[in-house]
Design a protein around this motif. Structure first.
Motif, mmCIF file in Angstrom:
data_model
loop_
_atom_site.group_PDB
_atom_site.id
_atom_site.type_symbol
_atom_site.label_atom_id
_atom_site.label_comp_id
_atom_site.label_asym_id
_atom_site.label_seq_id
_atom_site.Cartn_x
_atom_site.Cartn_y
_atom_site.Cartn_z
ATOM 1 N N SER A 18 0.836 -1.199 0.000
ATOM 2 C CA SER A 18 0.000 0.000 0.000
ATOM 3 C C SER A 18 0.874 1.254 0.000
ATOM 4 O O SER A 18 2.077 1.200 0.242
ATOM 5 C CB SER A 18 -0.885 0.018 1.243
ATOM 6 O OG SER A 18 -0.077 0.169 2.408
ATOM 7 N N PHE A 19 0.205 2.366 -0.251
ATOM 8 C CA PHE A 19 0.902 3.651 -0.242
ATOM 9 C C PHE A 19 1.464 3.950 1.142
ATOM 10 O O PHE A 19 2.579 4.433 1.269
ATOM 11 C CB PHE A 19 -0.064 4.749 -0.693
ATOM 12 C CG PHE A 19 0.565 6.096 -0.798
ATOM 13 C CD1 PHE A 19 1.425 6.409 -1.832
ATOM 14 C CD2 PHE A 19 0.288 7.072 0.139
ATOM 15 C CE1 PHE A 19 2.013 7.661 -1.933
ATOM 16 C CE2 PHE A 19 0.858 8.324 0.055
ATOM 17 C CZ PHE A 19 1.724 8.623 -0.989
ATOM 18 N N SER A 20 0.705 3.632 2.179
ATOM 19 C CA SER A 20 1.193 3.901 3.539
ATOM 20 C C SER A 20 2.413 3.038 3.858
ATOM 21 O O SER A 20 3.370 3.516 4.480
ATOM 22 C CB SER A 20 0.097 3.710 4.576
ATOM 23 O OG SER A 20 -0.385 2.392 4.549
ATOM 24 N N GLN A 21 2.416 1.772 3.418
ATOM 25 C CA GLN A 21 3.600 0.931 3.613
ATOM 26 C C GLN A 21 4.784 1.464 2.822
ATOM 27 O O GLN A 21 5.922 1.403 3.296
ATOM 28 C CB GLN A 21 3.320 -0.508 3.185
ATOM 29 C CG GLN A 21 2.511 -1.291 4.154
ATOM 30 C CD GLN A 21 2.343 -2.740 3.715
ATOM 31 O OE1 GLN A 21 2.694 -3.124 2.607
ATOM 32 N NE2 GLN A 21 1.794 -3.543 4.608
ATOM 33 N N LYS A 23 5.406 4.639 2.121
ATOM 34 C CA LYS A 23 5.963 5.777 2.857
ATOM 35 C C LYS A 23 6.768 5.319 4.063
ATOM 36 O O LYS A 23 7.869 5.837 4.312
ATOM 37 C CB LYS A 23 4.835 6.723 3.291
ATOM 38 C CG LYS A 23 4.287 7.516 2.144
ATOM 39 C CD LYS A 23 3.163 8.476 2.460
ATOM 40 C CE LYS A 23 2.964 8.933 3.833
ATOM 41 N NZ LYS A 23 1.968 9.978 4.006
ATOM 42 N N GLU A 24 6.247 4.360 4.809
ATOM 43 C CA GLU A 24 6.977 3.864 5.985
ATOM 44 C C GLU A 24 8.297 3.223 5.586
ATOM 45 O O GLU A 24 9.313 3.402 6.265
ATOM 46 C CB GLU A 24 6.113 2.889 6.774
ATOM 47 C CG GLU A 24 4.937 3.539 7.467
ATOM 48 C CD GLU A 24 5.351 4.683 8.377
ATOM 49 O OE1 GLU A 24 6.304 4.521 9.178
ATOM 50 O OE2 GLU A 24 4.724 5.751 8.289
ATOM 51 N N ASP A 35 6.945 12.681 3.246
ATOM 52 C CA ASP A 35 5.572 13.190 3.232
ATOM 53 C C ASP A 35 5.412 14.349 2.259
ATOM 54 O O ASP A 35 4.441 14.396 1.502
ATOM 55 C CB ASP A 35 5.139 13.618 4.639
ATOM 56 C CG ASP A 35 4.996 12.434 5.580
ATOM 57 O OD1 ASP A 35 4.510 11.378 5.129
ATOM 58 O OD2 ASP A 35 5.380 12.560 6.750
ATOM 59 N N ARG A 44 0.500 10.474 -5.700
ATOM 60 C CA ARG A 44 -0.028 9.433 -4.806
ATOM 61 C C ARG A 44 -0.873 8.429 -5.585
ATOM 62 O O ARG A 44 -0.737 7.217 -5.432
ATOM 63 C CB ARG A 44 -0.850 10.066 -3.690
ATOM 64 C CG ARG A 44 -1.434 9.039 -2.758
ATOM 65 C CD ARG A 44 -2.319 9.653 -1.693
ATOM 66 N NE ARG A 44 -2.885 8.582 -0.883
ATOM 67 C CZ ARG A 44 -3.048 8.646 0.408
ATOM 68 N NH1 ARG A 44 -2.708 9.730 1.060
ATOM 69 N NH2 ARG A 44 -3.566 7.637 1.059
ATOM 70 N N GLU A 48 -0.084 4.507 -5.932
ATOM 71 C CA GLU A 48 -1.075 3.539 -5.454
ATOM 72 C C GLU A 48 -1.437 2.558 -6.557
ATOM 73 O O GLU A 48 -1.540 1.349 -6.318
ATOM 74 C CB GLU A 48 -2.340 4.265 -4.970
ATOM 75 C CG GLU A 48 -2.169 4.958 -3.639
ATOM 76 C CD GLU A 48 -3.375 5.781 -3.236
ATOM 77 O OE1 GLU A 48 -4.168 6.203 -4.113
ATOM 78 O OE2 GLU A 48 -3.529 6.019 -2.025
#
Length: 68
Positions: A18-21, A23-24, A35, A44, A48
């Motif tokens: 995922s996009f959040s993964q 970024k992390e 960010d 984004r 994605e």
């Protein structure tokens, strides 16, 4: 490799789901301004879509291996 280049490489690789993964992972690798650099909606959306496509391909490959 720049943060954006690394983001695209990770999205294509299927290593993040995922996009959040994404970024992390970038932050854990020491990339700076993650960010801010990934804030534009168009960027984004593109990342994605790339993550989704890479994960669909990886999932299909896994299913084929399990069925063999």
């Amino acid at each position: 490799m720049s943060t954006l280049e690394r983001a695209y490489a990770l999205a294509r690789s299927g290593e993040v789901r995922s996009f959040s993964q994404l970024k992390e992972r970038l932050k854990s690798e020491g990339c700076r301004a993650v960010d801010a650099l990934l804030a534009p909606r168009s960027l984004r959306g593109h990342l994605e879509a790339m993550c989704d496509a890479a994960n669909r391909a990886a999932d299909a490959k896994q299913i084929a291996v399990e069925e063999a």
